[in-house]
Write an enzyme that holds these catalytic residues in place. Structure first.
Site, mmCIF file in Angstrom:
data_model
loop_
_atom_site.group_PDB
_atom_site.id
_atom_site.type_symbol
_atom_site.label_atom_id
_atom_site.label_comp_id
_atom_site.label_asym_id
_atom_site.label_seq_id
_atom_site.Cartn_x
_atom_site.Cartn_y
_atom_site.Cartn_z
ATOM 1 N N SER A 144 3.209 -2.254 10.268
ATOM 2 C CA SER A 144 4.602 -2.243 10.623
ATOM 3 C C SER A 144 5.538 -3.620 10.310
ATOM 4 O O SER A 144 6.170 -3.998 10.958
ATOM 5 C CB SER A 144 5.096 -1.913 11.973
ATOM 6 O OG SER A 144 4.595 -0.387 12.254
ATOM 7 N N LYS A 200 0.143 4.244 -0.192
ATOM 8 C CA LYS A 200 -0.627 5.644 0.294
ATOM 9 C C LYS A 200 -0.242 6.777 -0.571
ATOM 10 O O LYS A 200 -0.244 6.557 -1.968
ATOM 11 C CB LYS A 200 -0.062 5.677 1.693
ATOM 12 C CG LYS A 200 -0.266 4.457 2.685
ATOM 13 C CD LYS A 200 -0.099 4.534 3.722
ATOM 14 C CE LYS A 200 -0.298 3.085 4.826
ATOM 15 N NZ LYS A 200 -0.436 3.363 6.082
ATOM 16 N N ASN A 208 0.671 -1.210 -0.060
ATOM 17 C CA ASN A 208 0.036 0.029 0.047
ATOM 18 C C ASN A 208 0.792 1.285 -0.128
ATOM 19 O O ASN A 208 1.363 1.396 1.036
ATOM 20 C CB ASN A 208 -0.907 -0.062 1.117
ATOM 21 C CG ASN A 208 -1.782 1.121 1.433
ATOM 22 O OD1 ASN A 208 -1.733 2.014 0.708
ATOM 23 N ND2 ASN A 208 -2.340 1.258 2.693
ATOM 24 N N HIS A 244 -9.710 1.096 4.625
ATOM 25 C CA HIS A 244 -8.471 1.486 5.408
ATOM 26 C C HIS A 244 -8.588 1.933 6.645
ATOM 27 O O HIS A 244 -9.288 3.005 6.647
ATOM 28 C CB HIS A 244 -7.391 1.906 4.492
ATOM 29 C CG HIS A 244 -5.735 1.843 5.082
ATOM 30 N ND1 HIS A 244 -5.558 2.660 6.211
ATOM 31 C CD2 HIS A 244 -4.932 0.763 4.998
ATOM 32 C CE1 HIS A 244 -4.156 2.424 6.526
ATOM 33 N NE2 HIS A 244 -3.832 1.549 5.924
ATOM 34 N N GLU A 246 -5.325 -5.169 10.451
ATOM 35 C CA GLU A 246 -4.463 -4.050 10.732
ATOM 36 C C GLU A 246 -4.584 -3.472 12.089
ATOM 37 O O GLU A 246 -5.633 -2.580 11.960
ATOM 38 C CB GLU A 246 -4.461 -2.818 9.568
ATOM 39 C CG GLU A 246 -3.948 -3.704 8.192
ATOM 40 C CD GLU A 246 -3.437 -2.549 7.109
ATOM 41 O OE1 GLU A 246 -2.404 -2.787 6.849
ATOM 42 O OE2 GLU A 246 -4.365 -1.718 6.870
ATOM 43 N N GLU A 291 -6.965 4.513 7.823
ATOM 44 C CA GLU A 291 -6.656 5.932 7.600
ATOM 45 C C GLU A 291 -8.104 6.562 6.817
ATOM 46 O O GLU A 291 -8.464 7.748 7.137
ATOM 47 C CB GLU A 291 -5.681 5.955 6.743
ATOM 48 C CG GLU A 291 -4.159 6.017 7.393
ATOM 49 C CD GLU A 291 -3.027 5.412 6.512
ATOM 50 O OE1 GLU A 291 -3.259 5.328 5.519
ATOM 51 O OE2 GLU A 291 -2.098 5.164 7.472
ATOM 52 N N GLY A 346 2.431 2.163 10.795
ATOM 53 C CA GLY A 346 3.066 3.268 10.592
ATOM 54 C C GLY A 346 3.662 3.699 12.130
ATOM 55 O O GLY A 346 4.355 4.720 12.069
#
Ligand code: PGA
Length: 246
Positions: free
Chosen positions: A209, A11, A9, A94, A164, A96, A170
């Site tokens: 991560s 991003k 991904n 996702h 996730e 985010e 991250g």
């Protein structure tokens, strides 16, 4: 037997030339790999990336898509547009998108259904926040997200779940293999309740991560069928090692 899937991904990273170069490196790394490999570049670069990986087995998906088929939805991309561009599918939900753009569980379910109706792959992301984990609600939260993501489909064909944990994305803080396996087990158990034996073929990716160093041990868990990789997918050598680990 579930064939592992490694998905990168990207991003909101890369410029046009950088995306092409990264795609070429992924195509090279995927040669002879014992797993499926997918990249999710920024939508603006998908045609370039598809062109760069042509002739390889690398699949290209978007990071988001609309549940609508077309019309006055400024800034959105429909599943039919993805088909037209040769895109294989999309990430959906996702964390985010959920946290920053208000994507709800219901919206995720609608997008999964729209993608499947168009014959596209839907990679539905789920995961608890740190507060939810600390409150002991991880199972309820994740199973609830899975339920809603799969609410409008009748079959698991073309569906991938990515677990996730939000606190691991991250942050450099990875779920332990045992923590991840536990949640993956819950997800598969839930899928089995709803879809029966088909749950055994459902691929459940871990994300958060994932690095070249921790991928092998995570992928060694019984119900971890691949990885959704953010930061490390932008580093060609690291992503190649993760593909190798699978
Ligand atoms: P990360 O991101 O690997 O950088 O933690 C994973 C993701 O958000 O898909």
């Amino acid at each position: 037997m579930r064939r592992p899937l490694i998905a990168g991904n990207w991003k909101m990273n890369t410029d046009r030339a950088g995306a092409r170069a990264l795609a070429l490196s992924v195509a090279e790394a995927s040669k002879g790999a014992g797993c499926d490999v997918i990249v999710a570049p920024p939508s603006l670069w998908v045609c370039d990336v598809i062109d760069a990986v042509s002739g390889s087995s690398v699949g290209v998906v978007t990071q988001n898509c609309s549940d609508r088929s077309g019309g006055a939805f400024t800034g959105e991309l429909s599943p039919a547009m993805l088909v037209s561009a040769g895109v294989a599918g999309s990430l959906v939900g996702h964390s985010e998108r959920r946290a920053l753009y208000g994507e709800t569980n219901a919206a995720v379910g609608a997008k999964v259904a729209a993608l499947r109706s168009a014959g596209l792959l839907a990679i539905a992301c789920v995961g608890e926040t740190l507060a939810e984990r600390d409150a002991g609600t991880t199972r309820a939260v994740v199973v609830g997200q899975v339920d809603e993501a799969l609410a409008q489909i009748a079959s698991l064909d073309g569906v991938v779940i990515a677990y996730e944990p939000v606190w691991a994305i991250g942050t450099g803080r990875t779920a332990s293999p045992e923590q991840a396996q536990e949640v993956h087990g819950w997800i598969r158990a839930r899928a089995r309740e709803r879809f029966g034996e088909a749950a055994e073929t459902l691929r459940i990716l871990y994300g958060g991560s994932v690095t070249a160093d921790n991928a092998a041990v995570l992928l060694g868990q019984a119900d971890i069928d691949g990885a959704l990789v953010g930061g490390a997918s932008l580093k060609p050598a690291d992503f190649a090692r993760i593909i190798g680990a699978a």
